[in-house]
Design a protein around this motif. Structure first.
Motif, PDB file in Angstrom:
ATOM      1  N   GLU A 108       0.511  -1.084   0.199  1.00  0.00           N
ATOM      2  CA  GLU A 108       0.202   0.094   0.418  1.00  0.00           C
ATOM      3  C   GLU A 108       0.515   1.003  -0.146  1.00  0.00           C
ATOM      4  O   GLU A 108       1.049   2.297  -0.961  1.00  0.00           O
ATOM      5  N   MET A 109       2.159   1.379   0.895  1.00  0.00           N
ATOM      6  CA  MET A 109       2.510   2.238   0.312  1.00  0.00           C
ATOM      7  C   MET A 109       3.101   2.555  -0.985  1.00  0.00           C
ATOM      8  O   MET A 109       3.073   4.320  -0.870  1.00  0.00           O
ATOM      9  N   LEU A 112       0.234   3.629  -2.697  1.00  0.00           N
ATOM     10  CA  LEU A 112      -0.023   4.648  -3.076  1.00  0.00           C
ATOM     11  C   LEU A 112       0.540   6.667  -2.967  1.00  0.00           C
ATOM     12  O   LEU A 112      -0.445   8.107  -2.799  1.00  0.00           O
ATOM     13  N   ALA A 113       1.585   6.631  -2.513  1.00  0.00           N
ATOM     14  CA  ALA A 113       2.949   7.121  -2.714  1.00  0.00           C
ATOM     15  C   ALA A 113       2.409   7.524  -4.403  1.00  0.00           C
ATOM     16  O   ALA A 113       2.714   9.129  -4.494  1.00  0.00           O
ATOM     17  N   CYS A 142      -4.862  10.401  -0.065  1.00  0.00           N
ATOM     18  CA  CYS A 142      -3.899   9.145  -0.323  1.00  0.00           C
ATOM     19  C   CYS A 142      -2.410   9.514   1.128  1.00  0.00           C
ATOM     20  O   CYS A 142      -2.323   8.484   1.326  1.00  0.00           O
ATOM     21  N   SER A 143      -2.764  11.122   0.565  1.00  0.00           N
ATOM     22  CA  SER A 143      -2.328  11.515   2.610  1.00  0.00           C
ATOM     23  C   SER A 143      -2.635  10.952   3.880  1.00  0.00           C
ATOM     24  O   SER A 143      -2.536  10.744   4.768  1.00  0.00           O
ATOM     25  N   LEU A 146      -1.940   7.580   4.509  1.00  0.00           N
ATOM     26  CA  LEU A 146      -0.563   6.479   4.168  1.00  0.00           C
ATOM     27  C   LEU A 146      -0.200   7.085   5.789  1.00  0.00           C
ATOM     28  O   LEU A 146       0.459   6.469   7.240  1.00  0.00           O
ATOM     29  N   LEU A 149      -1.479   4.465   8.134  1.00  0.00           N
ATOM     30  CA  LEU A 149      -0.509   3.331   7.711  1.00  0.00           C
ATOM     31  C   LEU A 149      -0.366   2.289   8.623  1.00  0.00           C
ATOM     32  O   LEU A 149      -1.352   1.397   8.335  1.00  0.00           O
ATOM     33  N   ILE A 242       6.515   8.712   6.537  1.00  0.00           N
ATOM     34  CA  ILE A 242       5.190   9.174   5.858  1.00  0.00           C
ATOM     35  C   ILE A 242       5.261  10.596   5.765  1.00  0.00           C
ATOM     36  O   ILE A 242       4.976  11.319   5.762  1.00  0.00           O
ATOM     37  N   LEU A 245       6.759  11.915   3.757  1.00  0.00           N
ATOM     38  CA  LEU A 245       6.299  11.873   2.267  1.00  0.00           C
ATOM     39  C   LEU A 245       5.072  13.208   1.717  1.00  0.00           C
ATOM     40  O   LEU A 245       5.205  13.633   0.626  1.00  0.00           O
TER      41      LEU A 245
END
Length: 500
Positions: A108-109, A112-113, A142-143, A146, A149, A242, A245
């Motif tokens: 997922e990470m 989603l990134a 998405c953020s 994340l 997560l 994150i 990110l």
């Protein structure tokens, strides 16, 4: 019938979307706890997209697509290129940290990134209110996911909730402001809105009412005072991978939508939004620097540091137009673009160190965790020191030249208010130097904490990228001319397009 130019304008987005979906499916068959195949495919995709956008940018062409809803110009393509590189670097730094904390149990990470980056691309290229808003929502959704997560971590879950609630409120502000602007001008197209405002046929009070909400929404995305409440809590509460990110590449998108909305869409209202930005900048510089001094948590200190840095960015944005004259626009907005790019570069280095110092069961989030770092790893201490000097604006690193460019833009406007703001910014930078240099002092002059491992284990790819990251912060300070010229030329294409 969609013409060929429309597809050319969005090739990078098509590649990114297609590969994000492919990697999502491929990851279903990956058994490695390190997600090696997913990781490699993601980096390769980002490298290809970065190369493609750089090639577009070097070409220097401006292409409008899908009925002027998207634009592919040099500014957009360079920002997309730098955003892709920033996301690559983020994932290189984040992977060991995420693997230690069971955040790679699924892919997922990485996925989603990539979708967050797609949202960033759409925001940067949007030439229509709805397209810009769609990109913003894709990135922020998405953020939110994340940040949450680590589902078994109460702090991360709390940070995600705060981020979601306040982010939804800010999105509402922005959307309401855009709807007011649409009601007043009768168009969602950025260029048409510019023409409608410039014609002076629209009631000024209605435009300013919508503008207040738009600026409030933008200020939230930038983390400017008084819309900064979410930033320290989310930076501290989110997993550090994150935090990087959401604190690096998205800043490039926030800058882009400021240019698209305020400059390309509402430049005739500059006298109004410049006053708002001035207040936001003063508050951000004052609150950000003073609050950062009191922090013992490194991530929270960096959150307040970000608030103060965004204050500097806002100063550059408000210096572009003086009494309706656009002669200073290219230099001021070019300085703002240079500032945000170099800020992202420095942020990557700082959080890269924090991520690589963290180990299973220990986060290395407190300033005291850096005690004696020079004795444990001269490389890590050196990179961190260079980045701290850059954030403080100490020569010869790139942060000094970035701040100098903003101050030059303010002074060259020859407006008394802007000169006063430049003096205020310098004073606040002196205050900020205290907490940045405190980190350097702890690394080089304090004794290491008992129980800290003497050797720091970091993957080879992360060490190489970190070394390049630190070297660029120093080299761009010694030779800033190339990047500054690139930024000024990219902004020149935007200024030339005004009203077309």
């Amino acid at each position: 019938m969609i013409d060929k130019l429309s597809w050319i304008a969005v090739y990078p987005e098509i590649v990114l979307l297609t590969m994000a979906c492919v990697i999502l499916l491929v990851d279903l068959g990956v058994k490695s706890p390190q997600r090696t195949l997913t990781y490699v495919l993601t980096l390769l995709t980002l490298a290809v997209v970065a190369a493609l956008t750089a090639a577009y940018a070097i070409g220097g062409n401006t292409v409008y697509g899908f009925g002027n809803m998207v634009v592919s110009d040099p500014m957009a393509n360079w920002l997309k290129c730098f955003a892709s590189i920033a996301m690559m670097v983020t994932l290189v730094y984040a992977r060991p940290y995420a693997a230690d904390r069971q955040m790679l149990r699924g892919g997922e990470m990485f996925t989603l990134a990539m979708f967050a980056l797609l949202g960033i691309f759409v925001m940067i290229s949007g030439h229509n209110f709805l397209v810009i808003y769609m990109g913003l929502e894709l990135m922020t959704l998405c953020s939110y996911a994340l940040v949450a997560l680590r589902r078994d971590n109460a702090t991360a879950t709390e940070a995600a909730m705060k981020y979601f609630v306040l982010g939804a409120l800010a999105s509402g502000f922005l959307l309401y402001g855009l709807s007011m602007m649409y009601g007043a001008t009768g168009s969602l197209d950025v260029g048409e809105v510019y023409k409608a405002i410039a014609s002076r046929q629209v009631k000024h009070s209605v435009l300013v009412f919508g503008l207040v909400f738009i600026v409030a929404g933008l200020a939230f995305k930038l983390g400017a005072v008084p819309f900064h409440m979410w930033l320290p809590d989310v930076y501290q509460g989110a997993p550090t991978a994150i935090t990087l990110l959401i604190g690096a590449a998205p800043q490039l998108a926030a800058f882009a939508i400021c240019i698209r909305l305020l400059v390309q869409g509402m430049l005739p209202l500059a006298i109004d939004w410049q006053q708002m930005l001035a207040i936001l900048a003063i508050g951000s510089l004052f609150v950000g620097n003073l609050a950062a001094i009191a922090q013992s948590n490194l991530k929270r200190m960096l959150a307040f540091s970000t608030i103060s840095q965004m204050g500097f960015l806002l100063l550059a944005l408000l210096a572009g137009v003086v009494n309706g004259n656009k002669l200073n626009a290219e230099f001021a907005y070019g300085a703002a673009m240079f500032y945000v790019i170099t800020y992202v570069l420095t942020t990557l280095g700082v959080f890269g160190i924090i991520l690589l110092l963290a180990r299973a069961g220990h986060e290395s989030e407190e300033i005291t965790d850096l005690a004696g770092l020079n004795q444990r790893s001269p490389l890590f201490a050196g990179v961190m020191a260079v980045c701290m000097f850059s954030l403080a604006g100490v020569p010869p690193v790139v942060g000094f030249y970035a701040k100098l460019g903003v101050l030059q833009a303010l002074v060259s406007s020859q407006q008394t208010l802007y000169v006063v703001l430049a003096v205020f910014a310098v004073m606040m930078s002196l205050v900020g130097a205290f907490y940045y240099l405190r980190v350097v002092k702890v690394m080089y002059f304090d004794a290491p904490n008992p129980g800290m491992p003497t050797a720091i284990d970091a993957p080879t790819d992360a060490r190489v990228v970190l070394s390049i990251n630190g070297a660029l912060v120093l080299l761009l300070g010694l030779m800033p001319g190339g990047l500054m010229t690139l930024c000024t030329q990219a902004i020149a294409s935007v200024v030339k397009s005004l009203g077309t």
